[in-house]
Scaffold this active site. Structure first.
Site, PDB file in Angstrom:
ATOM      1  N   ASP A 281       0.794  -1.269  -0.176  1.00 40.79           N
ATOM      2  CA  ASP A 281      -0.056  -0.133  -0.200  1.00 40.79           C
ATOM      3  C   ASP A 281       0.672   1.096  -0.111  1.00 40.79           C
ATOM      4  O   ASP A 281       2.012   1.241   0.255  1.00 40.79           O
ATOM      5  CB  ASP A 281      -0.933  -0.102   1.193  1.00 40.79           C
ATOM      6  CG  ASP A 281      -0.206  -0.471   2.559  1.00 40.79           C
ATOM      7  OD1 ASP A 281       0.982  -0.263   2.742  1.00 40.79           O
ATOM      8  OD2 ASP A 281      -0.823  -1.111   3.141  1.00 40.79           O
TER       9      ASP A 281
ATOM     10  N   ASN B  89      -7.261  -3.304  14.413  1.00 43.43           N
ATOM     11  CA  ASN B  89      -8.463  -3.540  14.027  1.00 43.43           C
ATOM     12  C   ASN B  89      -8.812  -5.093  13.117  1.00 43.43           C
ATOM     13  O   ASN B  89     -10.101  -5.124  12.852  1.00 43.43           O
ATOM     14  CB  ASN B  89      -9.399  -2.182  13.401  1.00 43.43           C
ATOM     15  CG  ASN B  89      -8.839  -1.880  12.251  1.00 43.43           C
ATOM     16  OD1 ASN B  89      -7.881  -2.641  11.798  1.00 43.43           O
ATOM     17  ND2 ASN B  89      -9.618  -1.075  11.548  1.00 43.43           N
TER      18      ASN B  89
ATOM     19  N   HIS C 192      -7.073  -5.447  10.156  1.00 39.22           N
ATOM     20  CA  HIS C 192      -6.684  -5.017   8.937  1.00 39.22           C
ATOM     21  C   HIS C 192      -5.353  -5.818   8.542  1.00 39.22           C
ATOM     22  O   HIS C 192      -4.523  -5.878   9.284  1.00 39.22           O
ATOM     23  CB  HIS C 192      -6.944  -3.781   8.408  1.00 39.22           C
ATOM     24  CG  HIS C 192      -5.708  -2.904   9.037  1.00 39.22           C
ATOM     25  ND1 HIS C 192      -5.907  -1.843   9.977  1.00 39.22           N
ATOM     26  CD2 HIS C 192      -4.410  -2.927   8.861  1.00 39.22           C
ATOM     27  CE1 HIS C 192      -4.920  -1.019  10.121  1.00 39.22           C
ATOM     28  NE2 HIS C 192      -3.752  -1.972   9.528  1.00 39.22           N
TER      29      HIS C 192
ATOM     30  N   GLU D 133      -9.523  -2.472   5.372  1.00 32.50           N
ATOM     31  CA  GLU D 133     -10.251  -2.193   6.673  1.00 32.50           C
ATOM     32  C   GLU D 133     -11.651  -2.944   6.754  1.00 32.50           C
ATOM     33  O   GLU D 133     -12.142  -3.362   6.104  1.00 32.50           O
ATOM     34  CB  GLU D 133     -10.687  -0.513   6.696  1.00 32.50           C
ATOM     35  CG  GLU D 133      -9.373   0.446   6.735  1.00 32.50           C
ATOM     36  CD  GLU D 133      -8.810   0.431   7.900  1.00 32.50           C
ATOM     37  OE1 GLU D 133      -8.947  -0.348   8.779  1.00 32.50           O
ATOM     38  OE2 GLU D 133      -8.164   1.602   8.163  1.00 32.50           O
TER      39      GLU D 133
END
Length: 230
Positions: free
Chosen positions: A52, A121, A123, A128
């Site tokens: 990313d 979280n 990811h 996400e």
């Protein structure tokens, strides 16, 4: 060293973040112990795709993932920039850039070994929650928790973290030959426990990794979930 290098037909998949810093530090140490002839062979065969990049940051921006990879691997290993690939954070159309990046990866044969960290979280990459296994490379909106987690590179201010990023999807990640998930630190114990105990679901994107045929999990003592007590 050979365990770090994908097959000649398939490139490496790389990640960024604090978890990967000691991983890359060890890779550099092992690299420097090799004879120069072997290092040059590896330079010539190296091809990697990062997961990313932030939308809106130039490669020269020290907060970008491109700059981080140059500092941590490109410069120490003497890699040519065209061997260490990331999405273009300054692309005029991030959606088009995501499609072009995915196509470039496809033409390179797909991923060999993919390194991964685990977000607080759940990811992986910037996939996400909620996110299913069919999600492809795309421009994504970053959650508030992810921006807070990554604020260290932005002076500790979550509001300074870009709101969007281009990320490989779970589709590209799960198509890799091998996955190596590295989880460190006490802050990751709770999410790792969920990953290990819960059935795969879109609510926990990393849980889909458990369906991969060749997943290796490396966990330090601090990140190990606390055993349940009576």
């Amino acid at each position: 060293m050979n365990t770090w290098i994908a097959s000649p037909q398939r490139p490496l998949g790389l990640a960024t973040g604090r978890t990967m810093e000691p991983v890359y530090g060890e890779l550099v140490r092992r690299w420097q112990a090799l004879p120069e002839g072997r290092r040059e062979q590896l330079r010539q065969s190296w091809l990697s795709f990062n997961l990313d990049e932030y939308v809106g940051l130039a490669p020269a921006d020290p907060r970008s993932f491109a700059a981080a990879m140059a500092r941590q691997l490109g410069q120490p290993l003497g890699l040519h920039p065209d061997r260490l690939l990331l999405p273009d954070g300054l692309a005029a159309d991030p959606a088009e850039e995501a499609e072009a990046y995915a196509l470039r990866l496809q033409r390179a044969g797909g991923l060999g070994l993919q390194l991964l960290g685990l977000g607080l979280n759940g990811h992986v990459g910037f996939n996400e929650p909620p996110c299913g296994p069919g999600a492809r490379c795309r421009c994504v909106q970053l959650s508030a928790s992810t921006r807070e987690q990554n604020a260290g590179a932005f002076g500790g201010d979550p509001a300074a973290v870009p709101e969007r990023a281009i990320s490989l999807g779970l589709h590209e990640i799960l198509a890799a030959e091998r996955l190596l998930l590295v989880v460190t630190g006490p802050g990751k114990a709770a999410i790792l426990e969920r990953l290990l105990r819960e059935a795969p679901s879109d609510a926990l994107p990393a849980s889909w990794l458990r369906q991969h045929r060749d997943l290796t999990l490396i966990v330090d003592a601090d990140a190990l979930p606390v055993p349940a007590t009576d």
